[in-house]
Scaffold this active site. Structure first.
Site, PDB file in Angstrom:
ATOM      1  CG  ASN A   1     -27.008 -50.257  17.111  1.00  0.00           C
ATOM      2  OD1 ASN A   1     -26.124 -50.514  17.922  1.00  0.00           O
ATOM      3  ND2 ASN A   1     -28.050 -49.509  17.417  1.00  0.00           N
TER       4      ASN A   1
ATOM      5  N   PRO B   1     -38.145 -41.846  19.622  1.00  0.00           N
ATOM      6  CG  PRO B   1     -38.457 -42.084  21.915  1.00  0.00           C
ATOM      7  CD  PRO B   1     -38.717 -42.768  20.603  1.00  0.00           C
ATOM      8  CG  ASP B   2     -32.600 -37.480  18.781  1.00  0.00           C
ATOM      9  OD1 ASP B   2     -31.922 -37.448  19.834  1.00  0.00           O
ATOM     10  OD2 ASP B   2     -32.094 -37.395  17.655  1.00  0.00           O
TER      11      ASP B   2
HETATM   12  O1  C5P Z   1     -28.409 -38.505  15.007  1.00  0.00           O
HETATM   13  P1  C5P Z   1     -27.482 -39.529  15.536  1.00  0.00           P
HETATM   14  O2  C5P Z   1     -28.160 -40.832  15.920  1.00  0.00           O
HETATM   15  O3  C5P Z   1     -26.273 -39.776  14.699  1.00  0.00           O
HETATM   16  O4  C5P Z   1     -26.937 -38.860  16.880  1.00  0.00           O
HETATM   17  C1  C5P Z   1     -26.105 -39.534  17.757  1.00  0.00           C
HETATM   18  C2  C5P Z   1     -26.258 -38.956  19.128  1.00  0.00           C
HETATM   19  O5  C5P Z   1     -27.646 -38.853  19.467  1.00  0.00           O
HETATM   20  C3  C5P Z   1     -25.685 -39.889  20.197  1.00  0.00           C
HETATM   21  O6  C5P Z   1     -25.264 -39.077  21.280  1.00  0.00           O
HETATM   22  C4  C5P Z   1     -26.876 -40.752  20.561  1.00  0.00           C
HETATM   23  O7  C5P Z   1     -26.742 -41.319  21.855  1.00  0.00           O
HETATM   24  C5  C5P Z   1     -28.018 -39.770  20.492  1.00  0.00           C
HETATM   25  N1  C5P Z   1     -29.314 -40.333  20.082  1.00  0.00           N
HETATM   26  C6  C5P Z   1     -30.354 -40.386  20.990  1.00  0.00           C
HETATM   27  N2  C5P Z   1     -31.583 -40.856  20.608  1.00  0.00           N
HETATM   28  C7  C5P Z   1     -31.798 -41.280  19.353  1.00  0.00           C
HETATM   29  C8  C5P Z   1     -30.737 -41.236  18.420  1.00  0.00           C
HETATM   30  C9  C5P Z   1     -29.528 -40.763  18.819  1.00  0.00           C
HETATM   31  O8  C5P Z   1     -30.175 -40.004  22.146  1.00  0.00           O
HETATM   32  N3  C5P Z   1     -32.994 -41.733  19.015  1.00  0.00           N
END
Ligand code: C5P
Length: 400
Positions: free
Chosen positions: A210, A307-308
């Site tokens: 990205n 993973p988030d």
């Molecule tokens: O859900 P979204 O991607 O918009 O959320 C953004 C926040 O979540 C940011 O702080 C980003 O660093 C974190 N994030 C993460 N892991 C992911 C996706 C997002 O830590 N896989």
């Protein structure tokens, strides 16, 4: 190094005390400052630009109408770059032009265009200093918030005795240190921070990624370090230098970033997720380069969820104070608040990436920051200025 990484623009106007300016540059650099020099036309009658270029390590800027300079760091960028503009020596003539709001050459223009604090070290003959016109100009400048450092009193180059001597370089350095002192708001705090994009491999030569440049995350790492934090930066691939005093761990994929964070998060007090992590990765990484074939006009990629990372941190039983980011194009507040709750964050900083000139890749940004029961707006500014404000806000909520 009390001025580590501070950006000081030293303006030199025409006065005999300009011979001390080269020494001033050296002493500012001793304290870790980055110094750029701007000279007026008459300053060059007293000291050469070559001397100042040699001691500062940068070409001296002197013209508003220099296409080459404007193509590099132009006058507006230079005005924004500075944390402080110090004019030493400041002549009676320069102060008269500033008091009149003139933009008749580069230095006076920078003083009008800068958001930074401007400080003057007056230096002139005692009679000129005491002249009613000069005193009126000084009063006008002070009333506009410009700092007046000195002058000293004593024997002058012309043989007179009285007020008008420029403060010594070391006294000016001390004033700069006091002016730019950062409150150690995060002293003793361990910060883990993610920044930059991730790359999700398709095959040995291709990846999905990205537009994140990492600039915001790196600015936060620097601002937090300035505020006394012990900073570890887990970084995706970016073209940025590591901020001084920051430990950097390089990763490529979201899975690597996740692993790097989870193995360190137990030891941190504060976690900031600034990385633009790819939400999905190719289900399979081809071991060899994927070939295009003659009969396939379309190609379908199977993706699996990454993973988030920040949600995993938020889910920990003993979680650090956790700050996330949200890059949105519509309904910024609603999505940010939703993310705050869902990911169990303590604070979220939202930027509207649909606005031209801010957010991804840009040098400037604006943020709307939300926490349980409150919010703050940090208006458009360069990312380092914004990061310093954000760090102060985080420190305030972390401590309370
Ligand atoms: O859900 P979204 O991607 O918009 O959320 C953004 C926040 O979540 C940011 O702080 C980003 O660093 C974190 N994030 C993460 N892991 C992911 C996706 C997002 O830590 N896989």
């Amino acid at each position: 190094m009390r001025l580590a990484d501070k950006r000081i623009l030293l303006g030199i106007s025409g006065g005999i005390a300009a011979y001390k300016s080269a020494e001033l540059v050296r002493r500012l650099k001793d304290q870790g400052a980055e110094v750029r020099v701007v000279m007026t036309r008459s300053a060059k009658e007293f000291i050469t630009p070559l001397t100042l270029q040699a001691v500062s390590g940068h070409p001296v800027a002197d013209s508003l109408l220099d296409p080459a300079a404007e193509a590099g760091m132009g006058h507006i960028e230079l005005a924004k770059w500075a944390d402080l503009i110090l004019i030493a020596p400041a002549s009676a003539n320069l102060m008269a032009r500033m008091a009149a709001g003139m933009a008749d050459e580069l230095l006076t223009t920078l003083c009008l265009a800068t958001p930074a604090q401007v400080a003057l070290a007056p230096a002139m003959n005692q009679q000129m200093y005491l002249n009613a016109a000069t005193q009126a100009n000084l009063k006008t400048l002070a009333s506009r918030g410009i700092l007046l450092w000195g002058p000293d009193s004593g024997s002058q180059a012309c043989g007179d005795v009285g007020p008008g001597r420029m403060l010594d370089p070391l006294a000016l350095v001390e004033r700069c240190c006091q002016q730019l002192a950062v409150e150690p708001l995060l002293a003793g705090v361990t910060l883990l921070l993610t920044a930059g994009p991730t790359r999700e491999a398709l095959d040995p030569v291709r990846y999905i990624s990205n537009h994140s440049s990492g600039k915001m995350g790196y600015a936060i790492a620097r601002a937090a370090r300035e505020a006394g934090a012990d900073v570890t930066l887990v970084s995706g691939p970016v073209a940025l230098a590591t901020p001084q005093g920051v430990e950097r761990i390089d990763v490529e994929s979201a899975q690597q970033m996740h692993q790097a964070v989870m193995s360190r998060v137990g030891a941190c007090d504060l976690f900031i997720g600034c990385a633009a992590v790819a939400d999905y990765r190719p289900a399979q990484v081809a071991p060899q380069k994927i070939k295009k074939s003659g009969d396939n006009d379309q190609m379908t990629l199977a993706l699996v969820k990454n993973p988030d990372i920040i949600a995993a941190v938020g889910a920990l039983a003993e979680k650090p104070f956790t700050v996330g980011f949200a890059a949105e194009t519509v309904d910024v507040e609603q999505y940010a608040l939703d993310k705050l709750r869902r990911k169990r964050l303590d604070m979220i900083a939202a930027n509207d990436v649909s606005q031209a000139g801010q957010g991804f890749n840009a040098d400037d940004n604006a943020l709307a920051v939300f926490w349980q029961g409150g919010q703050a707006t940090l208006p458009l500014a360069d990312k380092l200025t914004l990061a310093r404000h954000l760090v102060a806000l985080i420190a305030h909520h972390y401590r309370s």
